[in-house]
Design a protein around this motif. Structure first.
Motif, PDB file in Angstrom:
ATOM      1  N   SER A 177      66.941 101.122 144.677  1.00 57.35           N
ATOM      2  CA  SER A 177      67.313 101.409 145.930  1.00 57.35           C
ATOM      3  C   SER A 177      66.714 102.866 146.197  1.00 57.35           C
ATOM      4  O   SER A 177      66.918 103.781 145.298  1.00 57.35           O
ATOM      5  N   SER A 178      66.110 102.878 147.230  1.00 57.86           N
ATOM      6  CA  SER A 178      65.456 104.402 147.649  1.00 57.86           C
ATOM      7  C   SER A 178      65.484 104.441 149.130  1.00 57.86           C
ATOM      8  O   SER A 178      65.026 103.449 149.973  1.00 57.86           O
ATOM      9  N   VAL A 227      56.688 101.158 154.376  1.00 59.19           N
ATOM     10  CA  VAL A 227      57.446 100.299 153.431  1.00 59.19           C
ATOM     11  C   VAL A 227      57.263 100.603 152.016  1.00 59.19           C
ATOM     12  O   VAL A 227      55.956 100.727 151.540  1.00 59.19           O
ATOM     13  N   LEU A 232      58.245  90.200 155.523  1.00 55.07           N
ATOM     14  CA  LEU A 232      58.478  91.279 155.640  1.00 55.07           C
ATOM     15  C   LEU A 232      57.969  91.773 156.999  1.00 55.07           C
ATOM     16  O   LEU A 232      56.805  91.624 157.297  1.00 55.07           O
ATOM     17  N   ALA A 247      60.421  99.942 146.623  1.00 54.34           N
ATOM     18  CA  ALA A 247      61.521  99.234 146.494  1.00 54.34           C
ATOM     19  C   ALA A 247      61.629  97.680 147.106  1.00 54.34           C
ATOM     20  O   ALA A 247      62.246  96.978 146.800  1.00 54.34           O
ATOM     21  N   ALA A 248      60.832  97.782 148.069  1.00 55.87           N
ATOM     22  CA  ALA A 248      60.918  96.698 149.121  1.00 55.87           C
ATOM     23  C   ALA A 248      59.843  95.690 148.642  1.00 55.87           C
ATOM     24  O   ALA A 248      59.647  94.689 149.215  1.00 55.87           O
ATOM     25  N   VAL A 249      58.959  96.089 147.652  1.00 57.37           N
ATOM     26  CA  VAL A 249      57.753  95.171 147.399  1.00 57.37           C
ATOM     27  C   VAL A 249      57.797  94.706 146.093  1.00 57.37           C
ATOM     28  O   VAL A 249      57.914  95.394 144.725  1.00 57.37           O
ATOM     29  N   PRO A 250      58.093  93.352 145.918  1.00 57.45           N
ATOM     30  CA  PRO A 250      58.446  92.916 144.460  1.00 57.45           C
ATOM     31  C   PRO A 250      57.316  93.174 143.397  1.00 57.45           C
ATOM     32  O   PRO A 250      55.893  93.165 143.924  1.00 57.45           O
ATOM     33  N   THR A 279      58.635  95.300 159.806  1.00 55.74           N
ATOM     34  CA  THR A 279      58.909  96.892 159.920  1.00 55.74           C
ATOM     35  C   THR A 279      58.691  97.367 161.312  1.00 55.74           C
ATOM     36  O   THR A 279      57.806  96.692 162.050  1.00 55.74           O
ATOM     37  N   THR A 324      65.467 108.112 143.692  1.00 55.23           N
ATOM     38  CA  THR A 324      65.457 106.762 143.441  1.00 55.23           C
ATOM     39  C   THR A 324      66.542 106.379 142.553  1.00 55.23           C
ATOM     40  O   THR A 324      66.773 107.121 141.521  1.00 55.23           O
ATOM     41  N   ARG A 356      69.018  86.415 158.917  1.00 52.11           N
ATOM     42  CA  ARG A 356      68.442  85.690 157.635  1.00 52.11           C
ATOM     43  C   ARG A 356      68.459  84.394 157.613  1.00 52.11           C
ATOM     44  O   ARG A 356      67.476  83.928 157.238  1.00 52.11           O
TER      45      ARG A 356
END
Length: 211
Positions: free
Chosen positions: A92-93, A104, A19, A107-110, A21, A75, A3
């Motif tokens: 969260s999913s 991706v 991001l 849940a990870a995409v604003p 992956t 979800t 982080r």
């Protein structure tokens, strides 16, 4: 360590990725941290059995539009409003079962599955790919954010149908009231809510789409 490294600007102003992956994420983590775990620790025997079951179902049927995929995804999301007037949303999913390697999800995409603005918070669930393409949660929030109480709920429903999604939202009114809203185009949608100031215990319901 990972982080911290993701927040440090590199030589020549090189901005670290937001991001990653797949193999790229693994390489970045390995370069920043010596602590590695066996990928097998992320799976349980029950999840392997479910994967095998769904893999068998997929091998036995053709993937057609309208097929019941409700068994393949799940979800959880939450929206909240505190005594200081701050809104928050989170989801969260695990994503769809049998998803592509490296996928991706929303849940990870604003703005896709959750968003929180000054007077509204939205959390959503549904077809992740469509939610990402439409920025579903953000567009819902914009529809519900209005200087007046005149909200185009037909537009909200159309967004849900087009994105094959459902959502819950908390919306703050100028008179100080906070409104809980939900809409869904999915076959079912579970909702729980709790206000400590006026409810002795949380309440929950399952909403079913007619037909």
């Amino acid at each position: 360590e990972v982080r911290r490294a993701s927040c440090v600007v590199g030589p020549l102003g090189l901005v670290p990725p937001v991001l990653l992956t797949g193999s790229g994420a693994q390489q970045f983590a390995a370069e920043q941290c010596n602590m590695r775990v066996d990928p097998a620790c992320h799976f349980t025997e029950s999840s392997r059995m479910r994967w095998s079951e769904y893999r068998g179902r997929l091998d036995g049927v053709s993937r057609t539009v309208g097929q019941d995929w409700d068994i393949f995804s799940d979800t959880v999301g939450a929206v909240c409003f505190d005594v200081r007037g701050r809104f928050a949303a989170a989801v969260s999913s695990g994503g769809n079962w049998l998803k592509a390697s490296g996928r991706v999800g929303a849940a990870a995409v604003p703005g896709a599955a959750s968003t929180a603005l000054q007077s509204i918070a939205v959390a959503a669930s549904g077809n992740g790919e469509r939610m990402i393409r439409s920025s579903f949660a953000l567009r819902i929030a914009m529809c519900l954010t209005s200087e007046s109480d005149d909200v185009d709920f037909d537009a909200v429903r159309r967004l849900a149908v087009d994105s094959e999604a459902g959502m819950i939202a908390l919306r703050h009114h100028d008179n100080g009231k906070v409104e809980l809203l939900f809409v869904h185009a999915t076959p079912s949608f579970s909702i729980g809510y709790f206000c400590p100031a006026s409810m002795p215990a949380p309440s929950a319901k399952v909403s079913l789409c007619p037909g």
